[in-house]
Structures are given as structure tokens and as C-alpha cells.
Design a protein around this motif. Structure first.
Motif, mmCIF file in Angstrom:
data_model
loop_
_atom_site.group_PDB
_atom_site.id
_atom_site.type_symbol
_atom_site.label_atom_id
_atom_site.label_comp_id
_atom_site.label_asym_id
_atom_site.label_seq_id
_atom_site.Cartn_x
_atom_site.Cartn_y
_atom_site.Cartn_z
ATOM 1 N N SER A 125 35.173 -19.456 20.819
ATOM 2 C CA SER A 125 34.401 -20.381 19.983
ATOM 3 C C SER A 125 33.132 -20.820 20.704
ATOM 4 O O SER A 125 33.160 -21.155 21.892
ATOM 5 N N VAL A 126 32.030 -20.796 19.963
ATOM 6 C CA VAL A 126 30.742 -21.235 20.485
ATOM 7 C C VAL A 126 30.244 -22.376 19.609
ATOM 8 O O VAL A 126 30.016 -22.194 18.409
ATOM 9 N N GLY A 127 30.109 -23.562 20.183
ATOM 10 C CA GLY A 127 29.625 -24.712 19.430
ATOM 11 C C GLY A 127 28.114 -24.758 19.413
ATOM 12 O O GLY A 127 27.440 -24.141 20.235
ATOM 13 N N GLY A 128 27.569 -25.521 18.460
ATOM 14 C CA GLY A 128 26.128 -25.678 18.370
ATOM 15 C C GLY A 128 25.767 -26.753 17.371
ATOM 16 O O GLY A 128 26.630 -27.328 16.702
ATOM 17 N N SER A 129 24.492 -27.019 17.272
ATOM 18 C CA SER A 129 23.982 -28.070 16.397
ATOM 19 C C SER A 129 23.699 -27.510 15.008
ATOM 20 O O SER A 129 22.672 -26.872 14.786
ATOM 21 N N GLY A 130 24.616 -27.735 14.072
ATOM 22 C CA GLY A 130 24.383 -27.402 12.679
ATOM 23 C C GLY A 130 24.576 -25.946 12.308
ATOM 24 O O GLY A 130 24.529 -25.038 13.141
ATOM 25 N N ASP A 131 24.814 -25.743 11.002
ATOM 26 C CA ASP A 131 24.827 -24.397 10.431
ATOM 27 C C ASP A 131 23.391 -23.913 10.237
ATOM 28 O O ASP A 131 22.504 -24.691 9.884
ATOM 29 N N PHE A 132 23.181 -22.613 10.436
ATOM 30 C CA PHE A 132 21.879 -21.980 10.217
ATOM 31 C C PHE A 132 20.766 -22.764 10.924
ATOM 32 O O PHE A 132 19.767 -23.169 10.341
ATOM 33 N N SER A 133 21.005 -22.940 12.208
ATOM 34 C CA SER A 133 20.087 -23.637 13.101
ATOM 35 C C SER A 133 19.679 -22.662 14.202
ATOM 36 O O SER A 133 20.125 -21.510 14.230
ATOM 37 N N ALA A 134 18.851 -23.127 15.140
ATOM 38 C CA ALA A 134 18.482 -22.279 16.271
ATOM 39 C C ALA A 134 19.716 -21.899 17.081
ATOM 40 O O ALA A 134 19.825 -20.768 17.585
ATOM 41 N N ASN A 135 20.651 -22.838 17.225
ATOM 42 C CA ASN A 135 21.889 -22.535 17.949
ATOM 43 C C ASN A 135 22.725 -21.506 17.207
ATOM 44 O O ASN A 135 23.318 -20.604 17.813
ATOM 45 N N HIS A 136 22.791 -21.636 15.885
ATOM 46 C CA HIS A 136 23.583 -20.704 15.070
ATOM 47 C C HIS A 136 22.985 -19.297 15.141
ATOM 48 O O HIS A 136 23.699 -18.320 15.410
ATOM 49 N N ILE A 137 21.681 -19.206 14.915
ATOM 50 C CA ILE A 137 21.077 -17.874 14.923
ATOM 51 C C ILE A 137 21.100 -17.284 16.323
ATOM 52 O O ILE A 137 21.232 -16.065 16.503
ATOM 53 N N GLY A 138 21.017 -18.155 17.356
ATOM 54 C CA GLY A 138 21.144 -17.668 18.725
ATOM 55 C C GLY A 138 22.507 -17.047 18.968
ATOM 56 O O GLY A 138 22.628 -16.018 19.647
ATOM 57 N N THR A 139 23.550 -17.669 18.420
ATOM 58 C CA THR A 139 24.904 -17.122 18.548
ATOM 59 C C THR A 139 25.039 -15.799 17.813
ATOM 60 O O THR A 139 25.638 -14.843 18.317
ATOM 61 N N LEU A 140 24.468 -15.724 16.597
ATOM 62 C CA LEU A 140 24.517 -14.478 15.837
ATOM 63 C C LEU A 140 23.777 -13.356 16.579
ATOM 64 O O LEU A 140 24.233 -12.207 16.619
ATOM 65 N N LEU A 141 22.638 -13.696 17.169
ATOM 66 C CA LEU A 141 21.879 -12.700 17.925
ATOM 67 C C LEU A 141 22.653 -12.240 19.158
ATOM 68 O O LEU A 141 22.644 -11.049 19.495
ATOM 69 N N LEU A 142 23.311 -13.186 19.839
ATOM 70 C CA LEU A 142 24.122 -12.815 21.001
ATOM 71 C C LEU A 142 25.243 -11.871 20.586
ATOM 72 O O LEU A 142 25.486 -10.850 21.239
ATOM 73 N N ASN A 143 25.934 -12.214 19.494
ATOM 74 C CA ASN A 143 27.000 -11.336 19.000
ATOM 75 C C ASN A 143 26.471 -9.936 18.732
ATOM 76 O O ASN A 143 27.086 -8.932 19.112
ATOM 77 N N ASP A 144 25.309 -9.888 18.052
ATOM 78 C CA ASP A 144 24.728 -8.602 17.662
ATOM 79 C C ASP A 144 24.285 -7.800 18.877
ATOM 80 O O ASP A 144 24.560 -6.597 18.981
ATOM 81 N N GLU A 145 23.603 -8.463 19.790
ATOM 82 C CA GLU A 145 23.053 -7.760 20.961
ATOM 83 C C GLU A 145 24.134 -7.319 21.936
ATOM 84 O O GLU A 145 24.034 -6.246 22.537
ATOM 85 N N ALA A 146 25.182 -8.167 22.085
ATOM 86 C CA ALA A 146 26.222 -7.868 23.067
ATOM 87 C C ALA A 146 27.375 -7.069 22.470
ATOM 88 O O ALA A 146 28.268 -6.623 23.208
ATOM 89 N N GLY A 147 27.386 -6.892 21.147
ATOM 90 C CA GLY A 147 28.468 -6.170 20.501
ATOM 91 C C GLY A 147 29.782 -6.914 20.546
ATOM 92 O O GLY A 147 30.848 -6.312 20.757
ATOM 93 N N ILE A 148 29.704 -8.250 20.364
ATOM 94 C CA ILE A 148 30.913 -9.071 20.408
ATOM 95 C C ILE A 148 31.056 -9.852 19.109
ATOM 96 O O ILE A 148 30.136 -9.907 18.290
ATOM 97 N N GLU A 149 32.223 -10.463 18.935
ATOM 98 C CA GLU A 149 32.460 -11.326 17.785
ATOM 99 C C GLU A 149 32.970 -12.666 18.296
ATOM 100 O O GLU A 149 34.077 -12.761 18.846
#
Length: 323
Positions: free
Chosen positions: A159-183
């Protein structure tokens, strides 16, 4: 067409107000400001938006010649307040902190956001804060490689916490998942002020948060990656994601907006005040100490930058199959 039914009474009311002495209900834009201004933060107290406003409060009062109070309206990752702003009296006495990419992503990805990006009238973008991925200091994940390996071993369990849905933290997590090939599973909170206790209390495995947390939390956290192209001054000991082979550069841009029908004369006065305080060496040094990046975008430049980022995010979500 979805907003036509709402716009009819709003337009009628606007015409009536104008007939009675102007959109400000009798206020003279040329004399603005004549009374205190409420600076609303769309998140909990204690986060970066709050800290920024607190640093700005005294110099902003000096620049505008009136009292500036700070209040809070958290909820839905900022969407509650920004939706309310579109219905607020457009007289310049309620101004509201806004964040990119939040004000782009929420209307793009949520039918119930309650506002459209273009409804928030831009005044100024004054700072940015890059994302960081942080874990507790006693975490078993000592490096980004450790975290990625654990996420690959347990898809969806981290689990990765962050400030709000569809925020810089959220999109950063999505980008990390995409770039690192993780879920990983993103867990949104009403603001950084609420997200930090969740990390320190062990309720999430990591936080996608912002650079100021490095100085604020000190040895309570371990930073696994900083989402900048190059190491930031003062953060050379903390590796960027790019230095570790992950193409992740993302963060939040913070500014201030007003209701959509606010007179341009008032917007320009507010923009001039924010530009003036950004030139204050003391404020610039405080921003630097907090690991903020100073930005200077007036109304037109801020609006254009927002549209540029909107195109970028739309392309990303289309590639991810989320649109």
C-alpha cells in the motif's frame, strides 16, 4: 449539455447582480480590497498547501493592505472546496489555493468532481514540490530496489498512501507502477497532514508524498526516491528515481484561484501581490528551507501551463487504458 440546466439560473442571477451594481454586489474593483480576504486551503492543516499559505500570509497582508485569514475546507482530495469555489461570490474576498495536477485529473477522471478545470480562474502559480517515495525509518525496505522486489513478490498487497485521489501523489504512484512493472494499492488521504500519521503508524507501507516531508520528518522516514530530473540542492544524499533507472519526474504545482466571474481587475491586483511577495528574499529563503521550488506564473501563463499539463495527462491515461 450536462451543465446547461445549472447555467441558466446562474446566468440569470449574474445578470441581476450586474444590474444592481456589478458582479461584486456593489463592490468597486478599482477600490479592492476594502475588507479582509479569506484564503481557503482545500486540504487539512499541516500539509504543503497550508505551510505555503502560512509563509505567505504576513507579506500578502502587507502587499494588499488588508487582513488575510486562512481557513480550511478539506474533502475529496480538494474537490469539495474547488467545487464550492465555482459557486462562491466572485468579489475577490474568497481566494483558494489550488494544485496541479489535482484540478486537471479530478474532472478528467471523476464524473462527480463537481467542477471543471477551466471554471477555476487562475491568479498565480507560485511554487512546486516534487514527489518523493518514503517509508518509515525502521522499514525493511532500505532501497527502491528492495521496495520494487517486494511489490513484485506480492502484487497488489503493498500500500502506498498519498494526498487525495487523482493528485500528484496518485499519478506519481501510477507512474511508478508503470515504470517499475509493479502493482501497488494507492490509499488516498484528505491531505499530507492525514497521510503522514498513517505511515508512521504502520497503516501503509509507504507514502508518495512531497519533498518538504524530508525536512519536517527527518530521521522518522527513509527516502527511497525523489521525482526530479536532477538532484535538488540540499538533497544530494537522496537518490532520484532517474538515477535508479526509473523514469519518474512528477510533483505538485501550487497556486491560487478565484471564482470564474471574478473581474479581471481584481485578478490582476491579486496576481501583482503574489508576484511581489515571491520577490521577497526572506520568503524565497523560507521556501528553499522547506524544499519548495519557487515558480512565477501569472494568470495567462498559469492557464496556458494548465492546458499543457492537461494534454500530457490525458495522453498518459489513454495509454494506460483509463479513459
Amino acid at each position: 449539455m450536462k451543465r446547461f440546466a445549472k447555467l441558466v439560473p446562474v446566468l440569470a442571477a449574474s445578470a441581476l447582480i450586474a444590474a444592481c451594481g456589478g458582479i461584486g454586489g456593489g463592490d468597486d474593483p478599482a477600490a479592492y480590497p476594502e475588507r479582509p480576504i479569506d484564503y481557503v486551503i482545500a486540504f487539512d492543516a499541516g500539509g504543503e498547501s497550508d505551510l505555503t499559505a502560512r509563509l505567505q500570509q504576513k507579506p500578502l497582508q502587507d502587499a494588499l493592505g488588508t487582513e488575510v485569514s486562512i481557513s480550511y475546507q478539506p474533502g475529496a482530495g480538494g474537490a469539495l472546496a474547488w467545487s464550492e469555489l465555482t459557486r462562491t461570490r466572485p468579489d475577490g474576498y474568497t481566494i483558494m489555493g489550488h494544485n496541479l495536477p489535482h484540478i486537471i485529473l479530478q474532472p478528467m477522471m471523476r464524473e462527480d468532481a463537481g467542477y471543471e478545470t477551466e471554471e477555476l480562474k487562475q491568479v498565480y502559480i507560485f511554487q512546486s514540490t516534487p514527489n518523493i517515495l518514503a517509508v518509515r525509518a525502521d522499514s525493511e525496505y532500505r532501497t527502491l530496489d528492495d521496495f520494487i522486489a517486494a511489490a513484485k513478490a506480492r502484487p497488489g498487497a503493498m500500500s502506498v498512501g498519498g494526498s487525495g485521489d487523482f493528485s500528484a501523489n496518485h499519478i506519481g504512484t501510477l507512474l511508478l507502477n508503470d515504470e517499475a512493472g509493479i502493482e501497488t494499492t494507492y490509499t488516498p488521504f484528505s491531505g499530507t497532514g492525514a497521510a503522514v500519521p498513517a505511515l508512521l503508524g504502520g497503516h501503509v507501507d509507504a507514502l508518495m508524498t512531497y519533498t518538504p516531508m524530508i525536512s519536517q520528518l527527518g530521521d522518522q522516514i527513509r527516502v527511497l526516491g525523489v521525482a526530479t530530473e536532477e538532484p535538488m540542492a540540499g538533497l544530494e544524499d537522496h537518490p532520484t528515481f532517474t538515477q535508479q533507472g526509473i523514469d519518474l519526474v512528477e510533483g505538485a504545482y501550487r497556486g491560487v484561484a478565484v471564482p470564474p466571474e471574478t473581474p479581471d481587475a481584481i485578478v490582476e491586483k491579486l496576481a501583482a501581490a503574489f508576484a511581489k511577495i515571491n520577490e521577497d528574499p526572506a520568503l524565497a529563503e523560507q521556501f528553499k528551507e522547506q524544499l519548495f521550488v519557487l515558480e512565477n506564473m501569472g494568470p495567462a501563463e498559469a492557464a496556458a501551463f494548465t492546458q499543457e499539463r492537461k494534454a500530457v495527462y490525458q495522453g498518459l491515461f489513454e495509454r494506460l487504458g483509463m479513459l
